[in-house]
Design a protein around this motif. Structure first.
Motif, mmCIF file in Angstrom:
data_model
loop_
_atom_site.group_PDB
_atom_site.id
_atom_site.type_symbol
_atom_site.label_atom_id
_atom_site.label_comp_id
_atom_site.label_asym_id
_atom_site.label_seq_id
_atom_site.Cartn_x
_atom_site.Cartn_y
_atom_site.Cartn_z
ATOM 1 N N CYS A 43 0.666 -1.261 -0.150
ATOM 2 C CA CYS A 43 0.078 0.041 0.102
ATOM 3 C C CYS A 43 0.910 1.290 0.198
ATOM 4 C CB CYS A 43 -0.949 -0.072 1.168
ATOM 5 S SG CYS A 43 -1.802 1.329 1.235
ATOM 6 N N CYS B 223 0.551 5.787 7.770
ATOM 7 C CA CYS B 223 -0.689 5.030 8.018
ATOM 8 C C CYS B 223 -0.861 4.376 9.441
ATOM 9 C CB CYS B 223 -1.211 3.898 7.289
ATOM 10 S SG CYS B 223 -2.876 3.270 7.656
ATOM 11 N N CYS C 61 -0.401 -4.911 4.592
ATOM 12 C CA CYS C 61 -0.056 -3.725 3.808
ATOM 13 C C CYS C 61 1.342 -3.567 3.057
ATOM 14 C CB CYS C 61 -0.282 -2.768 4.673
ATOM 15 S SG CYS C 61 -1.857 -2.778 5.865
ATOM 16 N N CYS D 200 -8.293 -0.478 0.626
ATOM 17 C CA CYS D 200 -7.698 -0.820 2.163
ATOM 18 C C CYS D 200 -7.806 -1.982 2.532
ATOM 19 C CB CYS D 200 -8.168 0.377 3.003
ATOM 20 S SG CYS D 200 -7.408 0.081 4.801
ATOM 21 N N HIS D 201 -6.641 -2.589 3.086
ATOM 22 C CA HIS D 201 -6.933 -3.853 3.813
ATOM 23 C C HIS D 201 -7.625 -4.122 5.058
ATOM 24 C CE1 HIS D 201 -4.411 -5.517 0.523
ATOM 25 N NE2 HIS D 201 -3.335 -5.058 0.999
#
Ligand SMILES: Nc1ncnc2c1ncn2[C@@H]1O[C@H](COP(=O)(O)OP(=O)(O)O)[C@@H](O)[C@H]1O
Ligand code: SF4
Ligand SMILES: [Mg+2]
Length: 324
Positions: A284, A290, A297, A315-316
Motif C-alpha cells: 500500500c 498509516c 499492507c 484498504c486491507h
C-alpha cells in the motif's frame, strides 16, 4: 450515457531520473448535472488525470487507457479534432488564471473569440453575450472590464473572467481545477455558488478538483479521493464526511477545520510527506503514513473494492477502530 467516462487511465512522464507514474489506473464517469469532487494532497495525480482528457499533457507525458467523451474516444486525438471539443463542449478552469488568459489581448476580445470561433456568433452579438456573462459571474462594470487587459484585474477578477470564459460556450463538461485556491474566502464562496447555479441551470457535468475537502462539501455529489495516482476511496459526498473508511480520507478530514465540530477536537495533520512517485513503498502506497498498517499492507497492494452501494475503498482494513 455518461458525459465523460475514463477507463483504466494511466499517465506517465519520462524524466532524466526515470519514469514518473502520475496516474495509475483511474476509472471515473460523470453524468449530466452531476458534480464529482476529486480530492487529495498536492501531487496525487488530480490535475494530470484531466490534463490527459484535455490533450494537454506536457511533452514528456503519455497517457494510456480510454477517455470517452459523450461516447467518443478522445484519448490520442490530434489537436485539430480536440479543438472542436475543447473550450466548447468541454472546458477547463485552470488553477492559475494566467494559463487560460492571453496577456496582450483585451478581456473582451478573449471572451468574444470563444463565441465567434465556436458558436458562429457575429462580433456584436458575441460582445453582448460576453458582457452578460461577466455580469453573471458578478463582475462589476462589465462593459469597462471588456476593454481592460488581464494584468489590470485583481486575481479574483481574473479567476472570474476565466470562469466566464469557460462557461460562455455552455459546455457539457466543466473541469474546475482548484478554482478557488487563489481567492479570499468571500470571493471563494461567491465563485462556488456561481458554479452551483450554472450546474443547476444548464445541467452541466462538473468535475471539481481540490486539495480542500471543505470546497467539495457544498457542491459535489460524489467524491473521489486520490493518493499517489490511485483512487483510495470513493462515495457519495455525505458518506465521505460522516463515515470515511480509508485512513487517508480520515486523515484529510482530521486535518481540516470543520464548522460542525468547532471546539470539539484538535486538528491533526497527516504525518509524513506525500510519497515520491519514483520510489513508492511496496504494498500500500499510504503505508508509511498509516496508523492502521499491518503486515499484509507491506506485501499486497489493496485493490479498489465495493464496500457498500456506491462506495469503494482500497484498504486491507475492514474497520478503522483505534489501534493500540
Ligand atoms: N511534466 C512532468 N514531468 C514529470 N512529472 C510530472 C510532470 N507533470 C506532472 N508531473 C508529476 O505528476 C504528479 C501528479 O501531478 P498532478 O496531477 O499535477 O498532481 P495534483 O494535481 O494532484 O497536485 C506530480 O508528482 C508531478 O510531479
Ligand atoms: S491498506 Fe494498510 S497501510 Fe494501506 S491504508 Fe489500509 S491499513 Fe493503511
Ligand atoms: Mg493540481
Amino acid at each position: 450515457m455518461a458525459v465523460i467516462d475514463i477507463r483504466n487511465l494511466e499517465v506517465g512522464f519520462d524524466t532524466p531520473e526515470g519514469k514518473v507514474q502520475a496516474v495509475n489506473g483511474i476509472n471515473l464517469s460523470v453524468d449530466r448535472g452531476e458534480c464529482i469532487g476529486i480530492v487529495g494532497e498536492s501531487g496525487s495525480g488530480k490535475s494530470q488525470t484531466f490534463m490527459a482528457a484535455m490533450g494537454l499533457l506536457a511533452r514528456n507525458g503519455t497517457a494510456r487507457g480510454e477517455i470517452l467523451f459523450q461516447g467518443e474516444q478522445i484519448l490520442g486525438l490530434g489537436s485539430r479534432a480536440l479543438n472542436r471539443i475543447r473550450g466548447n463542449a468541454m472546458s477547463m478552469i485552470f488553477q492559475d488564471p494566467m494559463t487560460a488568459l492571453t496577456p496582450h489581448l483585451r478581456i473582451g476580445d478573449q471572451l468574444t473569440e470563444v463565441l465567434t470561433t465556436h458558436k458562429g456568433l457575429g462580433k456584436r452579438a458575441a460582445a453582448a453575450r460576453a458582457v452578460a456573462m461577466l455580469e453573471q459571474v458578478r463582475i462589476p462594470e462589465p462593459a469597462r472590464r471588456m476593454r481592460q487587459y488581464p494584468h489590470e484585474l485583481s486575481g479574483g477578477m481574473r479567476q472570474r473572467v476565466m470562469i466566464a470564459m469557460a462557461l460562455l460556450c455552455e459546455p457539457e463538461l466543466l473541469i474546475a481545477d482548484e478554482p478557488t485556491t487563489a481567492l479570499d474566502v468571500t470571493v471563494q464562496a461567491q465563485v462556488l455558488s456561481l458554479m452551483r447555479d450554472l450546474k443547476d441551470r444548464l445541467n452541466t457535468a462538473l468535475v471539481l478538483i481540490t486539495h480542500d475537502l471543505g470546497v467539495v462539501a457544498g457542491l459535489a455529489d460524489r467524491v473521489m479521493v486520490m493518493y499517489a495516482g490511485l483512487v483510495v476511496e470513493e462515495g457519495p459526498v455525505e458518506t465521505i464526511f460522516t463515515d470515511p473508511r480509508h485512513p487517508y480520507t480520515q486523515g484529510l478530514l482530521n486535518s481540516m477545520p470543520r464548522i460542525d465540530r468547532a471546539g470539539e477536537e484538535r486538528l491533526t495533520a497527516i504525518p509524513g510527506q506525500p510519497p515520491n512517485l519514483q520510489r513508492l513503498p511496496s504494498g500500500c502506497a499510504f503505508r508509511p503514513r498509516c496508523a492502521y498498517a499491518f503486515e499484509r499492507c507491506e506485501q499486497e497492494r489493496p485493490e479498489l473494492e465495493d464496500i457498500a452501494p456506491g462506495r469503494r475503498k482500497a484498504c486491507h482494513r475492514e474497520r478503522l477502530e483505534a489501534v493500540s
